[in-house]
Enzyme design. Sequence first.
Site, short mmCIF file in Angstrom:
data_model
loop_
_atom_site.label_atom_id
_atom_site.label_comp_id
_atom_site.label_asym_id
_atom_site.label_seq_id
_atom_site.Cartn_x
_atom_site.Cartn_y
_atom_site.Cartn_z
N HIS A 137 -29.33 -36.47 -40.34
CA HIS A 137 -29.24 -36.86 -41.75
C HIS A 137 -28.83 -38.33 -41.83
O HIS A 137 -27.97 -38.77 -41.09
CB HIS A 137 -28.19 -36.00 -42.45
CG HIS A 137 -27.94 -36.40 -43.88
ND1 HIS A 137 -28.80 -36.06 -44.91
CD2 HIS A 137 -26.94 -37.13 -44.43
CE1 HIS A 137 -28.33 -36.55 -46.04
NE2 HIS A 137 -27.19 -37.21 -45.78
N ALA B 57 -58.93 -38.92 -31.44
CA ALA B 57 -58.63 -39.59 -30.18
C ALA B 57 -57.68 -38.78 -29.33
O ALA B 57 -57.83 -38.70 -28.10
CB ALA B 57 -58.05 -40.98 -30.46
#
Length: 465
Positions: free
Chosen positions: A444, A320
């Site tokens: 993080h 798509a």
Amino acid sequence: MKEISCKLLVIGAGPGGYVCAIRAGQLGIDTVVVEAGRLGGTCLNVGCIPSKAVIHAAEEFDKVVHMAGGESPLGISLAKPAIDLGKTVAWKDRIVGRLNNGVAGLFKKAGVKSIQGWAKFRDGKTVEVETETGTQLIHAETIVIATGSASVDLPPLPFGGNVITSTQALALDRVPEKLAVVGGGYIGLELGMAFARFGSAVTVVEALDRVLPLYDAELTRPVLKRLDALGVSVMTGAKAKGMSKKGDTLVVENGNGGEVRLPADKVLVTVGRKPLTEGWGIEELALDMDGRFIRIDETCRTSMRGIYAVGDVTGEPMLAHRAMAQGEMVAEIVAGHRRTWDKRCIPAICFTDPEVVSAGLSPEEARATGVEIKTGQFPFQANGRAMTMLGEDGFVRVVARADNHLVLGIQAVGQGVSELSAAFGLAIEMGARLEDIAGTIHAHPTQGEAFLEAAMKALGHALHI
């Protein structure tokens, strides 16, 4: 017969067609779209979106089942769960309905006229549309063919009865006790694994020697491990020969030439898709073909002046987002902008458990170009965020040139790695080197840190392994 004229006519309102129309409308182009079904095409209505809704429901149900069985390492326990697939499908349908209405709203906002009916070419500038209120003739300066694709059937297994397409699988109102999946590509495994989580006894029948053949064996190994954990039987080198007379058993020829009979409430056939090139008057045109597909150049022009083609009807990869990129580009070209379509990186995602992502070149494909390469691979077993999500099985891999460290490809397998595809595609599109990725601060704790560490590993100084 009613007649109208427009500058741009788009045939098909799937991802390629509707994006092309919306962008053209934004650019002030008099645009008409003809669609026989619902706006959004296969992807929105019976493909990408509804399948991911069902897959998500299956994932959630599987979690609850394990909690009920006392198997959750999180310490969560529940009463015995149950699945009402009819309600699941109704929820999926509501999502699809919202997106249908969203496309219609975007058409209105961009000034795009939409006609529901079946289009058929009279010549390269004229299309006849059969609508509920009669025949309508459309004259257009430019036409975009965005007719999409359809499921491929197998002569021994014609669709009907217990033999179903992926579209029908997504509309079932109850979970089949025994499900046979013919075809071990991404569609077959995505839906097969989903129904296995719902509680079906699933058997996958694949003619080739391994499932997910478009991905390398290292990437698919965690998927095979999960298939085994779900109790999914996988038959490779096997061919479906047909159904029993009662229609409740699939007859399969195994790799040794023997015959195996698989009891099945439903047989899901997912052996690929074919371009829709019939029924809309292609014989009235002089289009060059590339096998079954319409041949296009780097701007999606066909061999006929004033006719473009985008999406699945133009060839692989049938994705798509490829169609969308093509459609947006064609609209800008029609508006007079200078554009070409750069296809160096079209990420491909398999929404299995775990998910698989591939962007750019695999190690084998990179070596085939004749350049010397280096790779870096970082396991999710060493990634804190993956551990907290019980998603340690998988890795991120980076492929780069050995001489200048230009990134050629990035692959990953793991829980939720589909969301990393944008970062992978951007790195390749922007011409990143290993040093660029290694020098970018990654938040993080995230799974994206594995991307950083894979680049550092390729440079010879990974920190956490």
